[in-house]
Design a protein around this motif. Structure first.
Motif, PDB file in Angstrom:
ATOM      1  N   TYR A  58      28.815 -20.448  -6.197  1.00  0.00           N
ATOM      2  CA  TYR A  58      27.399 -20.813  -6.157  1.00  0.00           C
ATOM      3  C   TYR A  58      27.252 -21.877  -5.072  1.00  0.00           C
ATOM      4  CZ  TYR A  58      27.983 -18.994 -10.933  1.00  0.00           C
ATOM      5  OH  TYR A  58      28.335 -18.245 -12.022  1.00  0.00           O
ATOM      6  N   HIS A  59      26.687 -21.495  -3.942  1.00  0.00           N
ATOM      7  CA  HIS A  59      26.606 -22.426  -2.814  1.00  0.00           C
ATOM      8  C   HIS A  59      25.407 -23.363  -2.949  1.00  0.00           C
ATOM      9  CE1 HIS A  59      29.057 -19.208  -0.727  1.00  0.00           C
ATOM     10  NE2 HIS A  59      29.778 -20.304  -0.594  1.00  0.00           N
ATOM     11  N   GLY A  60      25.622 -24.599  -2.526  1.00  0.00           N
ATOM     12  CA  GLY A  60      24.529 -25.553  -2.476  1.00  0.00           C
ATOM     13  C   GLY A  60      23.471 -25.095  -1.483  1.00  0.00           C
ATOM     14  N   ALA A  61      22.244 -25.507  -1.700  1.00  0.00           N
ATOM     15  CA  ALA A  61      21.132 -25.062  -0.850  1.00  0.00           C
ATOM     16  C   ALA A  61      21.243 -25.647   0.553  1.00  0.00           C
ATOM     17  CB  ALA A  61      19.811 -25.464  -1.483  1.00  0.00           C
ATOM     18  N   ALA A  62      20.812 -24.868   1.527  1.00  0.00           N
ATOM     19  CA  ALA A  62      20.739 -25.335   2.911  1.00  0.00           C
ATOM     20  C   ALA A  62      19.340 -25.836   3.198  1.00  0.00           C
ATOM     21  CB  ALA A  62      21.092 -24.207   3.868  1.00  0.00           C
ATOM     22  N   PRO A  63      19.178 -26.833   4.069  1.00  0.00           N
ATOM     23  CA  PRO A  63      17.837 -27.304   4.412  1.00  0.00           C
ATOM     24  C   PRO A  63      17.050 -26.202   5.125  1.00  0.00           C
ATOM     25  CG  PRO A  63      19.481 -28.261   5.868  1.00  0.00           C
ATOM     26  CD  PRO A  63      20.224 -27.567   4.788  1.00  0.00           C
ATOM     27  N   SER A  64      15.754 -26.255   5.017  1.00  0.00           N
ATOM     28  CA  SER A  64      14.883 -25.236   5.603  1.00  0.00           C
ATOM     29  C   SER A  64      14.866 -25.331   7.126  1.00  0.00           C
ATOM     30  CB  SER A  64      13.467 -25.415   5.060  1.00  0.00           C
ATOM     31  OG  SER A  64      12.556 -24.647   5.785  1.00  0.00           O
ATOM     32  N   LEU A  65      14.581 -24.208   7.753  1.00  0.00           N
ATOM     33  CA  LEU A  65      14.441 -24.181   9.211  1.00  0.00           C
ATOM     34  C   LEU A  65      13.264 -25.047   9.666  1.00  0.00           C
ATOM     35  CD1 LEU A  65      15.239 -23.065  11.984  1.00  0.00           C
ATOM     36  CD2 LEU A  65      13.924 -20.998  11.472  1.00  0.00           C
ATOM     37  N   SER A  66      12.334 -25.312   8.768  1.00  0.00           N
ATOM     38  CA  SER A  66      11.176 -26.149   9.118  1.00  0.00           C
ATOM     39  C   SER A  66      11.542 -27.630   9.212  1.00  0.00           C
ATOM     40  CB  SER A  66      10.061 -25.960   8.089  1.00  0.00           C
ATOM     41  OG  SER A  66      10.510 -26.345   6.790  1.00  0.00           O
ATOM     42  N   ASP A  67      12.731 -27.986   8.723  1.00  0.00           N
ATOM     43  CA  ASP A  67      13.209 -29.369   8.840  1.00  0.00           C
ATOM     44  C   ASP A  67      13.389 -29.685  10.334  1.00  0.00           C
ATOM     45  OD1 ASP A  67      15.048 -31.581   9.159  1.00  0.00           O
ATOM     46  OD2 ASP A  67      15.539 -31.387   7.038  1.00  0.00           O
ATOM     47  N   PRO A  68      12.740 -30.737  10.847  1.00  0.00           N
ATOM     48  CA  PRO A  68      12.812 -31.037  12.288  1.00  0.00           C
ATOM     49  C   PRO A  68      14.235 -31.190  12.819  1.00  0.00           C
ATOM     50  CG  PRO A  68      11.118 -32.361  11.232  1.00  0.00           C
ATOM     51  CD  PRO A  68      11.855 -31.672  10.130  1.00  0.00           C
ATOM     52  N   LYS A  69      15.120 -31.826  12.046  1.00  0.00           N
ATOM     53  CA  LYS A  69      16.497 -32.015  12.504  1.00  0.00           C
ATOM     54  C   LYS A  69      17.231 -30.680  12.604  1.00  0.00           C
ATOM     55  CE  LYS A  69      17.119 -36.718  10.707  1.00  0.00           C
ATOM     56  NZ  LYS A  69      17.882 -37.595   9.760  1.00  0.00           N
ATOM     57  N   VAL A  70      17.025 -29.833  11.598  1.00  0.00           N
ATOM     58  CA  VAL A  70      17.669 -28.507  11.595  1.00  0.00           C
ATOM     59  C   VAL A  70      17.133 -27.667  12.746  1.00  0.00           C
ATOM     60  CG1 VAL A  70      17.954 -26.358  10.304  1.00  0.00           C
ATOM     61  CG2 VAL A  70      18.111 -28.562   9.127  1.00  0.00           C
ATOM     62  N   ARG A  71      15.817 -27.691  12.907  1.00  0.00           N
ATOM     63  CA  ARG A  71      15.194 -26.885  13.974  1.00  0.00           C
ATOM     64  C   ARG A  71      15.689 -27.318  15.349  1.00  0.00           C
ATOM     65  NH1 ARG A  71      11.244 -23.438  13.054  1.00  0.00           N
ATOM     66  NH2 ARG A  71      10.053 -22.570  14.809  1.00  0.00           N
ATOM     67  N   LYS A  72      15.911 -28.616  15.509  1.00  0.00           N
ATOM     68  CA  LYS A  72      16.414 -29.132  16.790  1.00  0.00           C
ATOM     69  C   LYS A  72      17.822 -28.605  17.069  1.00  0.00           C
ATOM     70  CE  LYS A  72      17.315 -33.473  19.257  1.00  0.00           C
ATOM     71  NZ  LYS A  72      17.295 -34.958  19.157  1.00  0.00           N
ATOM     72  N   ILE A  73      18.688 -28.617  16.055  1.00  0.00           N
ATOM     73  CA  ILE A  73      20.055 -28.108  16.210  1.00  0.00           C
ATOM     74  C   ILE A  73      20.040 -26.624  16.550  1.00  0.00           C
ATOM     75  CG2 ILE A  73      22.207 -27.609  14.965  1.00  0.00           C
ATOM     76  CD1 ILE A  73      21.673 -30.171  13.317  1.00  0.00           C
ATOM     77  N   VAL A  74      19.225 -25.868  15.802  1.00  0.00           N
ATOM     78  CA  VAL A  74      19.149 -24.419  15.998  1.00  0.00           C
ATOM     79  C   VAL A  74      18.620 -24.088  17.390  1.00  0.00           C
ATOM     80  CG1 VAL A  74      18.031 -22.306  15.209  1.00  0.00           C
ATOM     81  CG2 VAL A  74      18.917 -23.940  13.532  1.00  0.00           C
ATOM     82  N   ARG A  75      17.563 -24.785  17.798  1.00  0.00           N
ATOM     83  CA  ARG A  75      16.972 -24.545  19.124  1.00  0.00           C
ATOM     84  C   ARG A  75      17.986 -24.864  20.226  1.00  0.00           C
ATOM     85  NH1 ARG A  75      11.902 -24.015  20.603  1.00  0.00           N
ATOM     86  NH2 ARG A  75      11.122 -24.817  18.606  1.00  0.00           N
TER      87      ARG A  75
END
Length: 264
Positions: free
Chosen positions: A218-235
């Motif tokens: 059972y994996h812990g939840a990942a932050p949403s793509l709408s999270d500014p920090k996550v979106r910055k990494i992904v971009r």
């Protein structure tokens, strides 16, 4: 084989660098000397805490003169300038590209402290109170024999009841809904990296040997793509990959037009 592969990779990198340098010179460009000097000062400040004597000593230990080092920095700046010129107009990441990259990164972005799992475990102590004549080597040999039987399809629960020496032995070694943070770091890493259903072990700790088969994660939840920090990494990842793909195409074009003689 690996050494040959490494040599070929290094040679390819050197060829690519020389092609970039040649292309830079062919358009009549140059890096001003003051820019090279500024870069060297920056390196001394960042890498040697501003200590120029330590910097000179390091050059000496590597058999580099200051003049030669300056040439190397100049070549590095040329390569950086050419890459920057080639890829300054990389198209921005599209929503579909961001979503695709996010899905790829999602397992790494999750909160692993919230991970949980179900597994079966057999624990073989190094010192068996029921068989004091058995040495630690004997216990390890027994553990390895059990692993071999499991890989041949023997029932885990039956082997756990027969050999395991912990509080879950009578239940066939079954443990459910265990928090990752309650496991030792080594065992937790193995459990969440190995495929579900695979036999993990023997894993050794101070007291004995563990054999584990994970039945569910059972994996812990990942932050949403709408999270500014996550979106910055992904971009950043998407645009880096686009830049890399264009660079490879550009280098391929330079190679196609060049005469290259490889010597090993």
């Amino acid at each position: 084989k690996e050494l040959k592969k490494a040599k070929n990779n290094i040679l390819d990198e050197l060829i690519e660098r020389e092609l970039v340098l040649h292309n830079f010179k062919s358009i009549g460009a140059n890096i001003p000397e003051h820019v090279v000097d500024a870069e060297i000062r920056r390196k001394i400040r960042n890498d040697y805490n501003g200590n120029s004597k330590l910097f000179r000593k390091e050059l000496q230990s590597q058999g580099l003169s200051y003049k030669k080092y300056k040439e190397l920095i100049n070549r590095q700046l040329i390569v950086q300038a050419m890459r920057s010129q080639q890829f300054s107009d990389i198209p921005p990441a599209t929503p579909s590209e961001l979503r695709k990259e996010y899905n790829k990164l999602k397992p790494k972005l999750r909160d692993i402290k919230k991970d949980r799992c179900d597994f079966q475990k057999i624990y073989i102590p190094k010192i068996d109170d029921d068989n004091l004549l058995a040495s630690a080597d004997d216990q390890l040999k027994l553990t390895e024999e059990i692993v071999a039987k499991l890989k041949k399809g023997k029932n885990f629960g039956e082997l756990a009841k027969a050999h395991s020496k912990d509080g879950w032995a009578d239940d066939g070694g079954v443990q459910k809904d265990i928090d990752r943070i309650d496991l030792s770091p080594v065992i937790a890493t193995m459990i969440f990296e190995e495929p579900t259903g695979s036999v993990i072990g023997p894993l050794e700790d101070g007291g004995g040997y563990h054999i584990i088969v994970v039945t569910k994660k059972y994996h812990g939840a990942a932050p949403s793509l709408s999270d500014p920090k996550v979106r910055k990494i992904v971009r950043r990842n998407v645009e880096r990959d686009k830049s890399s793909a264009r660079y490879k195409r550009w280098i391929k074009g330079l190679k196609r037009r060049a005469m290259i003689e490889r010597k090993m």
